[in-house]
Design a protein around this motif. Structure first.
Motif, short mmCIF file in Angstrom:
data_model
loop_
_atom_site.label_atom_id
_atom_site.label_comp_id
_atom_site.label_asym_id
_atom_site.label_seq_id
_atom_site.Cartn_x
_atom_site.Cartn_y
_atom_site.Cartn_z
N VAL A 55 0.85 -1.19 0.00
CA VAL A 55 0.00 0.00 0.00
C VAL A 55 0.88 1.24 0.00
CG1 VAL A 55 -1.77 1.30 1.24
CG2 VAL A 55 -1.85 -1.21 1.20
N ASP A 87 -3.44 3.95 -1.89
CA ASP A 87 -4.47 4.05 -0.86
C ASP A 87 -5.32 5.30 -1.10
OD1 ASP A 87 -5.85 3.21 1.38
OD2 ASP A 87 -4.47 4.14 2.80
N GLN A 93 -2.44 -6.36 5.44
CA GLN A 93 -1.88 -5.37 6.38
C GLN A 93 -1.75 -5.95 7.78
OE1 GLN A 93 -0.78 -2.54 4.75
NE2 GLN A 93 -1.55 -3.92 3.17
#
Length: 318
Positions: A13, A118, A285
Motif C-alpha cells: 500500500v 491508498d 496489512q
C-alpha cells in the motif's frame, strides 16, 4: 523499476506522497487505473473506461480493464471478470508496457512488484499532486514489453468444489469471510442480479468491505468536499476483523490458518469476486494471507437457486 530481490519489493500500500516520489525517479512505476463500478439498482451504469479517457487521471496512467483481462465464456459459466489465464494476463501486461520486473501500482496476477494507491485518484488529488485533465480519444500508446505467461500461485484462488467441501467440515473448516453488505449476507435483501438465491455460504462470517475502510473528505480546491475511502489504520483493522470472526478465539484461528508464510487457510467471497479483494488487502496489512473465491455469490447463489448448493439464511430477530 527494477527489483533485484524479494527484500527490494515495494510496500503493498502506497500513499499519494509515496507514489509521487516514485514517479519522479529515473525509472518510475507503471500506474494502472483499474476502476470498476459496482452496479447500483436504480442508478445509471457508469463506464470506467470512458471516465478514464475523459479525465482527470494521474499523469502517465494507463487503463486496465478488469472485464477484458479475464477468462470468459462457458468454461467460467459466462461469469464476468473471472481470473485471467497466464497467457491472457501476459498479453495485457505486454500491451501496457509491463515487464516482469516493472513496479506496477494497482495490482497484477502473479506479478511480485505490486502496490495499491491508498484512496485512489481522489486521495492523489487531495494530496495536491498534479492531474492530467486533457480528454483523450483513445488509450495512450506505450512501447510493448516482453512478458512470459505467469502461473497463478497455487491455492490463491478457490473453486466452487473447494468451497463446498470446506462448508461441510463444520468446526474443522477454514474461515470464510463474506464482503457483501450484511443484509445480503443474512438473506434479508434480495440479490440485484437475477437467478441468485439470497443468503450466504454455510459457516461463513460477515465482514462487509466497507467496515475495513474509512471515509475521508477532500480539502484540496480541485476536489474540495468530495468524499473517498481508504484503508482503516492497522489497529482498527484488527478490531473489525476480530469482531467479525468471534473475538479472541476467532482472530487466533485466523492468524494461525492464514499467517504470512503459512498456508492459505482463509477464503474470501463477495458478490462477484471484486470487493473480496478489499478484504484481501486489509488482511495483508495484518500479516494474514487469504485466497479469493473467484465466482463468489454469482456462482454459489446461482447454484443455490437451482438446489445445487446449500444456502444459509440468518434468522430474523423477533
Amino acid at each position: 523499476m527494477s527489483l533485484r530481490s524479494h527484500a527490494a519489493r515495494p510496500p503493498l500500500v502506497l500513499s499519494a506522497k509515496q507514489l509521487a516520489g516514485l514517479l519522479r525517479a529515473p525509472t518510475p512505476p507503471r500506474v494502472l487505473d483499474a476502476t470498476w463500478f459496482l452496479p447500483v439498482p436504480g442508478q445509471p451504469a457508469r463506464d470506467a473506461h470512458a471516465e478514464f479517457l475523459r479525465g482527470p487521471r494521474i499523469p502517465g496512467a494507463l487503463f486496465w480493464d478488469v472485464d477484458r483481462v479475464a477468462t470468459v465464456g462457458p468454461a467460467v459459466h459466462d461469469l464476468p471478470h473471472m481470473m485471467p489465464t497466464g497467457p491472457v494476463f501476459a498479453e495485457a501486461a505486454r500491451a501496457h508496457g509491463i515487464a516482469p520486473d516493472t513496479h506496477v501500482v494497482v495490482y497484477a496476477l502473479g506479478h511480485p512488484a505490486v502496490s495499491v494507491l491508498d484512496g485512489g485518484l481522489p486521495a492523489w488529488a487531495d494530496a495536491g499532486e498534479p492531474l492530467d485533465t486533457a480528454a483523450l480519444d483513445a488509450d495512450p500508446a506505450v512501447a510493448p514489453a516482453a512478458y512470459d505467461a505467469p502461473a497463478l500461485r497455487d491455492g490463491w484462488v478457490r473453486s466452487f468444489d473447494e468451497m463446498l467441501a470446506n462448508s461441510q467440515l463444520g468446526a474443522r473448516s477454514q474461515t470464510v469471510l463474506d464482503a457483501r453488505a450484511r443484509a445480503r449476507f443474512d438473506g434479508h435483501q434480495a440479490e440485484a442480479r437475477p437467478g441468485l438465491a439470497s443468503g450466504h455460504i454455510p459457516g461463513a462470517c460477515s465482514l462487509p468491505f466497507a467496515d475495513v475502510l474509512e471515509t475521508r473528505t477532500a480539502s484540496d480546491a480541485r476536489v474540495a468536499g468530495r468524499t473517498y475511502t481508504a484503508l482503516q489504520p492497522q489497529h482498527e483493522l484488527w478490531k473489525r476483523v476480530s469482531a467479525a470472526v468471534g473475538g479472541a478465539d476467532g482472530i487466533e484461528k485466523l492468524r494461525h490458518d492464514g499467517s504470512a508464510g503459512g498456508s492459505l487457510g482463509v477464503s474470501l467471497t463477495c458478490g462477484s469476486g471484486m470487493t473480496a479483494a478489499v478484504l484481501w488487502l486489509a488482511l495483508q496489512q495484518l500479516g494474514v494471507n487469504a485466497a479469493i473465491y473467484d465466482e463468489s455469490w454469482m456462482g454459489w447463489g446461482r447454484r443455490g437457486a437451482q438446489g445445487a448448493a446449500p444456502v444459509a439464511v440468518t434468522p430474523r430477530e423477533e
